[in-house]
Design a protein around this motif. Structure first.
Motif, PDB file in Angstrom:
ATOM      1  N   ASN A  30       0.809  -1.227   0.000  1.00  0.00           N
ATOM      2  CA  ASN A  30       0.000   0.000   0.000  1.00  0.00           C
ATOM      3  C   ASN A  30       0.843   1.278   0.000  1.00  0.00           C
ATOM      4  N   ARG A  31       2.139   1.142  -0.306  1.00  0.00           N
ATOM      5  CA  ARG A  31       3.023   2.325  -0.271  1.00  0.00           C
ATOM      6  C   ARG A  31       3.675   2.591  -1.626  1.00  0.00           C
ATOM      7  N   ILE A  32       4.009   3.863  -1.851  1.00  0.00           N
ATOM      8  CA  ILE A  32       4.846   4.229  -2.992  1.00  0.00           C
ATOM      9  C   ILE A  32       6.289   3.962  -2.582  1.00  0.00           C
ATOM     10  N   VAL A  33       7.035   3.258  -3.427  1.00  0.00           N
ATOM     11  CA  VAL A  33       8.431   2.950  -3.070  1.00  0.00           C
ATOM     12  C   VAL A  33       9.436   3.647  -3.981  1.00  0.00           C
ATOM     13  N   ALA A  34       9.004   4.095  -5.148  1.00  0.00           N
ATOM     14  CA  ALA A  34       9.938   4.795  -6.041  1.00  0.00           C
ATOM     15  C   ALA A  34       9.165   5.749  -6.933  1.00  0.00           C
ATOM     16  N   VAL A  35       9.733   6.951  -7.113  1.00  0.00           N
ATOM     17  CA  VAL A  35       9.187   7.960  -8.031  1.00  0.00           C
ATOM     18  C   VAL A  35      10.382   8.665  -8.627  1.00  0.00           C
ATOM     19  N   GLY A  36      10.484   8.741  -9.941  1.00  0.00           N
ATOM     20  CA  GLY A  36      11.626   9.458 -10.496  1.00  0.00           C
ATOM     21  C   GLY A  36      11.601   9.512 -12.003  1.00  0.00           C
ATOM     22  N   PRO A  37      12.502  10.327 -12.578  1.00  0.00           N
ATOM     23  CA  PRO A  37      12.579  10.415 -14.040  1.00  0.00           C
ATOM     24  C   PRO A  37      13.221   9.165 -14.632  1.00  0.00           C
ATOM     25  N   GLY A  38      12.935   8.925 -15.903  1.00  0.00           N
ATOM     26  CA  GLY A  38      13.552   7.796 -16.601  1.00  0.00           C
ATOM     27  C   GLY A  38      12.862   6.482 -16.276  1.00  0.00           C
ATOM     28  N   PRO A  39      13.434   5.383 -16.831  1.00  0.00           N
ATOM     29  CA  PRO A  39      12.807   4.071 -16.632  1.00  0.00           C
ATOM     30  C   PRO A  39      12.877   3.611 -15.179  1.00  0.00           C
ATOM     31  N   ALA A  40      11.892   2.793 -14.780  1.00  0.00           N
ATOM     32  CA  ALA A  40      11.859   2.261 -13.419  1.00  0.00           C
ATOM     33  C   ALA A  40      12.934   1.201 -13.249  1.00  0.00           C
ATOM     34  N   PRO A  41      13.483   1.059 -12.026  1.00  0.00           N
ATOM     35  CA  PRO A  41      14.359  -0.080 -11.758  1.00  0.00           C
ATOM     36  C   PRO A  41      13.564  -1.380 -11.918  1.00  0.00           C
ATOM     37  N   ALA A  42      14.259  -2.488 -12.067  1.00  0.00           N
ATOM     38  CA  ALA A  42      13.568  -3.777 -12.236  1.00  0.00           C
ATOM     39  C   ALA A  42      13.045  -4.282 -10.893  1.00  0.00           C
ATOM     40  N   TYR A  43      11.808  -4.778 -10.894  1.00  0.00           N
ATOM     41  CA  TYR A  43      11.213  -5.389  -9.696  1.00  0.00           C
ATOM     42  C   TYR A  43      10.725  -6.773 -10.093  1.00  0.00           C
ATOM     43  N   ASP A  44      11.213  -7.807  -9.421  1.00  0.00           N
ATOM     44  CA  ASP A  44      10.809  -9.184  -9.728  1.00  0.00           C
ATOM     45  C   ASP A  44       9.311  -9.373  -9.543  1.00  0.00           C
ATOM     46  N   GLY A  45       8.671  -9.938 -10.542  1.00  0.00           N
ATOM     47  CA  GLY A  45       7.248 -10.290 -10.422  1.00  0.00           C
ATOM     48  C   GLY A  45       6.306  -9.107 -10.452  1.00  0.00           C
ATOM     49  N   ALA A  46       6.817  -7.921 -10.816  1.00  0.00           N
ATOM     50  CA  ALA A  46       5.955  -6.732 -10.793  1.00  0.00           C
ATOM     51  C   ALA A  46       5.005  -6.728 -11.982  1.00  0.00           C
TER      52      ALA A  46
END
Ligand code: ZN
Length: 452
Positions: A30-46
């Protein structure tokens, strides 16, 4: 824990630096964990959502509404506030648990479709024998899936006491205070991440006694909950206050303990310069409801002056009986257009209007540390708007497209990390079946003979 990655979107964070970029937002649980410019980092199973052509904003906060009115729309369409109220009170005295449940589901679904992730409500009509009306709307909010701040409203000044509402829809003061405290005991969740917080909400100076206003404020402060009422909506109300109390609506409210950062007023249209200064200094909030105010010809709140003075000014759709659209994103546009019609082209800018819909609304509810902006650690309440269709394609500034264009379709609405809307469809209810129930309920309420 579910991870949702939105990638390649225009992002307007409303964070302390007011960052805007083409980039990513990642929600985990239920939380935001990343916000930023450019592509998102990789998250397994996302689950990865292609955000190209979309704008991500914080979820909108609706700061004033009467959910039950969804089933009493389109009545007294050419009346003033007092004329409209006196037409509607006899209809409202027939509401019950079932009608309030249907109305609340419909109004909340409409709010979700228009970007709202947190809804405040103000329910003040409790006819005898009507059942558990606050419980009915709380159930509806849980079903639709919105964060909910319902006010246990009230009226104790009926016509026999010089008030506007008929005596059949007012309650006894001690009953009101006991029911309000019972609602806090039963439902109020003060914990971080809360989906439900109770508000204390006597209806208005002309429908509530001064003793109830004062005691309601004492109760709210003893229990640490916020306080909400209608104030300074029309010149009729101002005249009534001067005749009845010998002072302005704000002077009256302030005498009874109704200013402070735990207080917000619906409408707040008719304030003079010194009153605006007082509201700013005390941090008292305003729920600005431009569509309803225009529908009833009440006037236009001085939103920019109030914000400049230090008051948080949130947006509200108000009850659907005075704003049949019930669309929160449209309030953004109307706030802008009406402010400029009133105060000229510099009166309000598009980003200020977006802040009113998000961070100011969060401040009003005391939730600015948790919602109202896109920042790591905040709750995952956000809206993903489609801006690449015929309606908005080519508008270079996505915030301007959202605020000045037609309401865009929602690609996704997340509340507490859960998808509530996808592809502009509410996932949690059957819209078509609900529309049929709304029509039946309105027919039943408006044709059944009055018991009085
Ligand atoms: Zn209202």
């Amino acid at each position: 824990m579910t991870t949702i990655v939105i990638d390649g979107a225009a992002v307007v964070t409303v964070d302390p630096e007011r960052r805007e970029f083409i980039g990513h937002v990642v929600a985990q649980g239920n939380r935001i964990v990343a916000v930023g410019p450019g592509p998102a980092p990789a998250y397994d199973g996302a689950r990865v959502i292609d955000g190209r052509g979309c704008l991500v904003t914080p979820g909108f906060v609706n700061t004033h509404q009467h959910l039950y009115q969804w089933v009493t729309r389109g009545l007294a369409v050419d009346a003033t506030l007092f004329g409209w109220l006196t037409t509607l009170y006899p209809v409202w005295e027939r509401i019950d648990e079932e009608s309030v449940h249907v109305a609340a589901q419909a109004a909340l679904a409409r709010l979700a479709l228009t970007g709202c992730t947190t809804a405040a409500d103000h329910h003040y009509v409790f006819p005898r024998g009507g059942g558990d009306l606050l419980g009915a709307e709380i159930r509806a909010a849980a079903q639709v899936g919105l964060r909910f701040h319902p006010a246990r409203g009230s009226m104790d000044r009926g016509q026999k006491d010089g008030g506007l509402p008929p005596d059949s829809v007012v309650e006894d003061r001690d009953e009101i205070l006991a029911a309000t405290e019972a609602a806090i005991d039963r439902w109020h969740d003060p914990a971080p991440g809360s989906m439900l917080r109770i508000v204390v909400g006597p209806c208005s100076p002309f429908s509530v006694s001064g003793d109830l206003m004062r005691e309601a404020a004492e109760l709210a402060r003893r229990r640490g909950v916020h306080m909400h009422t209608h104030l300074a909506e029309t010149t009729d109300e101002g005249d009534w206050c001067r005749e009845t109390f010998g002072c302005t609506p704000l002077e009256y409210a302030a005498q009874l303990g109704w200013t402070g950062s735990d207080v917000w007023f619906a409408h707040g249209i008719h304030f003079d310069d010194s009153e605006i200064k007082q509201l700013g200094q005390t941090g008292t909030g305003i729920a600005h409801c431009p569509s309803s105010n225009a529908r009833l010809g009440a006037g236009i709140a001085r939103a920019a002056d109030l914000r400049a003075a230090g008051s948080p000014v949130g947006l509200g759709v108000d009850g659907a009986a005075s704003n049949e659209a019930g669309s929160l994103v449209e309030e953004l546009r109307h706030a802008l257009l009406f402010a400029r019609a009133r105060g000229g082209p510099q009166a309000l800018d598009v980003r200020a209007a977006l802040e009113m819909a998000t961070l100011d609304g969060a401040r009003i509810l005391g939730r600015e540390a948790e919602i109202g902006s896109l920042e790591p650690g905040k709750l995952a309440d956000l809206a993903v708007w489609r801006l690449d269709t015929l309606e908005h394609a080519g508008i270079p500034d996505p915030v301007a497209a959202l605020a000045l264009g037609t309401p865009p379709p929602l690609a996704l609405l997340l509340v507490n990390g859960h998808p509530v809307v996808e592809h502009n469809t509410v996932l949690t209810i059957d819209e078509e079946a609900l529309a049929t129930q709304v029509a039946k309920t309105q027919h039943h309420l408006t044709t059944k003979p009055s018991s009085t």
